[in-house]
Scaffold this motif. Structure first.
Motif, mmCIF file in Angstrom:
data_model
loop_
_atom_site.group_PDB
_atom_site.id
_atom_site.type_symbol
_atom_site.label_atom_id
_atom_site.label_comp_id
_atom_site.label_asym_id
_atom_site.label_seq_id
_atom_site.Cartn_x
_atom_site.Cartn_y
_atom_site.Cartn_z
ATOM 1 N N GLY A 1 0.947 11.277 6.282
ATOM 2 C CA GLY A 1 1.670 10.649 7.399
ATOM 3 C C GLY A 1 1.932 9.032 6.742
ATOM 4 N N PHE A 2 2.981 8.718 7.221
ATOM 5 C CA PHE A 2 3.399 7.264 7.072
ATOM 6 C C PHE A 2 3.665 6.692 8.390
ATOM 7 N N ILE A 3 2.710 5.727 8.863
ATOM 8 C CA ILE A 3 2.707 5.057 10.277
ATOM 9 C C ILE A 3 3.827 4.158 10.216
ATOM 10 N N VAL A 4 4.699 4.577 11.194
ATOM 11 C CA VAL A 4 6.119 3.540 11.363
ATOM 12 C C VAL A 4 5.562 2.671 12.484
ATOM 13 N N GLU A 5 4.862 3.051 13.649
ATOM 14 C CA GLU A 5 4.455 2.405 14.687
ATOM 15 C C GLU A 5 3.263 3.077 15.451
ATOM 16 N N GLY A 6 2.176 2.084 15.542
ATOM 17 C CA GLY A 6 0.833 2.581 16.037
ATOM 18 C C GLY A 6 -0.204 2.241 15.266
ATOM 19 N N PHE B 1 -9.404 1.525 10.978
ATOM 20 C CA PHE B 1 -8.330 1.332 11.678
ATOM 21 C C PHE B 1 -6.953 1.280 10.731
ATOM 22 N N ILE B 2 -6.004 2.072 10.917
ATOM 23 C CA ILE B 2 -4.929 2.205 9.928
ATOM 24 C C ILE B 2 -3.780 2.008 10.705
ATOM 25 N N MET B 3 -3.085 0.860 10.407
ATOM 26 C CA MET B 3 -1.711 0.558 11.101
ATOM 27 C C MET B 3 -0.250 0.675 10.422
ATOM 28 N N GLU B 4 0.752 0.204 10.940
ATOM 29 C CA GLU B 4 2.057 0.331 10.709
ATOM 30 C C GLU B 4 2.154 0.006 9.168
ATOM 31 N N ASN B 5 3.000 0.789 8.582
ATOM 32 C CA ASN B 5 3.413 0.647 7.119
ATOM 33 C C ASN B 5 2.128 0.809 6.071
ATOM 34 N N SER B 6 1.395 1.942 6.728
ATOM 35 C CA SER B 6 0.429 2.368 5.796
ATOM 36 C C SER B 6 0.595 3.930 5.874
#
Length: 188
Positions: A48-53, A71-76
Motif C-alpha cells: 500500500g501507499f498511504i495517501v491519508e492517515g 507509525f507509518i504516515m502519509e506518502n509512505s
C-alpha cells in the motif's frame, strides 16, 4: 494518485506512459480506524501507499501485551514486505490508527510491473528499503528516561501526537497511559 507519482519519482525517472501503467495497477482503498491492513497469522496480500492517515505496526509480546513498534504516515509505502515476497504468515500486524486512504497493489499487479517496466526493480527496491527501515525502526531506547523517549517521539512523529489514541503512543514508549499523561503535563 498524484501523491504516488511524486513519491515514485523520488526514486528514479520513468516516462509518462510508465507512470500511467503503474497508476492503472493500483486500486484505491479506504480502511476505517482499527481495521487491519495486514494481520498476524496471515499472509500479506498487498503493498500500500498511504495517501491519508496513520497506520501502526505492532505485535503481541510473550505476555500477551500489545506493543506498538512504529507509525507509518502519509506518502509512505506500507507492507510486511518480507512475508509478502515469501508468501509466508506474518507475526506482526499493520493496523489503521486513523481512518486511512491508500492506493494498493495486489501481489500479481506488483510483480507484473517488474516484467513490463525496465528499471522498475531498481526503483521498487529503493522504495521497499525505505518502507522496511520505517517499519523496522525500533521504538525508543528503553534505557532512556520516559521523558526523553517522549521528546524523541515528538521529534520523530510530530504530526502523530494529536491523531492517534494515547494508548498507542504509551505502548510505543513502553510506559502506562498514566505515566504518559504525567510526562505530558510536566512538559507543558
Amino acid at each position: 494518485m498524484e501523491e504516488l507519482v511524486q513519491y515514485i519519482l523520488k526514486f528514479g525517472d520513468l516516462s509518462k506512459q510508465q507512470l500511467e501503467l503503474i497508476v492503472s495497477k493500483g486500486e484505491e482503498l479506504k480502511i476505517r480506524k482499527d481495521s487491519y491492513f495486514s494481520e498476524a497469522g496471515k499472509i500479506p496480500k498487498q503493498v500500500g501507499f498511504i495517501v491519508e492517515g496513520v497506520i501502526r505496526g505492532g505485535y503481541y509480546n510473550n505476555k500477551g501485551e500489545e506493543i506498538t513498534r512504529c507509525f507509518i504516515m502519509e506518502n509512505s509505502l506500507v507492507c510486511d514486505y518480507v512475508n509478502f515476497e515469501a508468501s509466508t504468515s506474518s507475526s506482526e500486524y499493520l493496523q489503521a490508527a486513523t481512518d486511512c486512504s491508500l492506493i494498493v497493489f495486489s501481489k500479481k499487479n506488483w510483480e507484473e510491473l517488474s516484467h513490463i517496466i525496465s528499471g522498475w526493480d531498481n526503483i521498487k527496491n529503493k522504495m521497499v528499503q525505505l518502507c522496511m527501515y520505517q517499519k523496522s525502526r525500533k521504538g525508543p531506547v528503553i534505557s532512556q528516561d520516559a521523558t526523553t523517549r517522549y521528546l524523541e517521539f515528538l521529534e520523530n512523529y510530530p504530526s502523530v501526537i494529536n491523531r492517534v489514541p494515547l494508548s498507542y503512543i504509551a505502548s510505543y514508549l513502553g510506559v502506562t497511559q498514566q505515566s504518559l499523561s504525567r510526562i505530558r503535563r510536566n512538559i507543558r
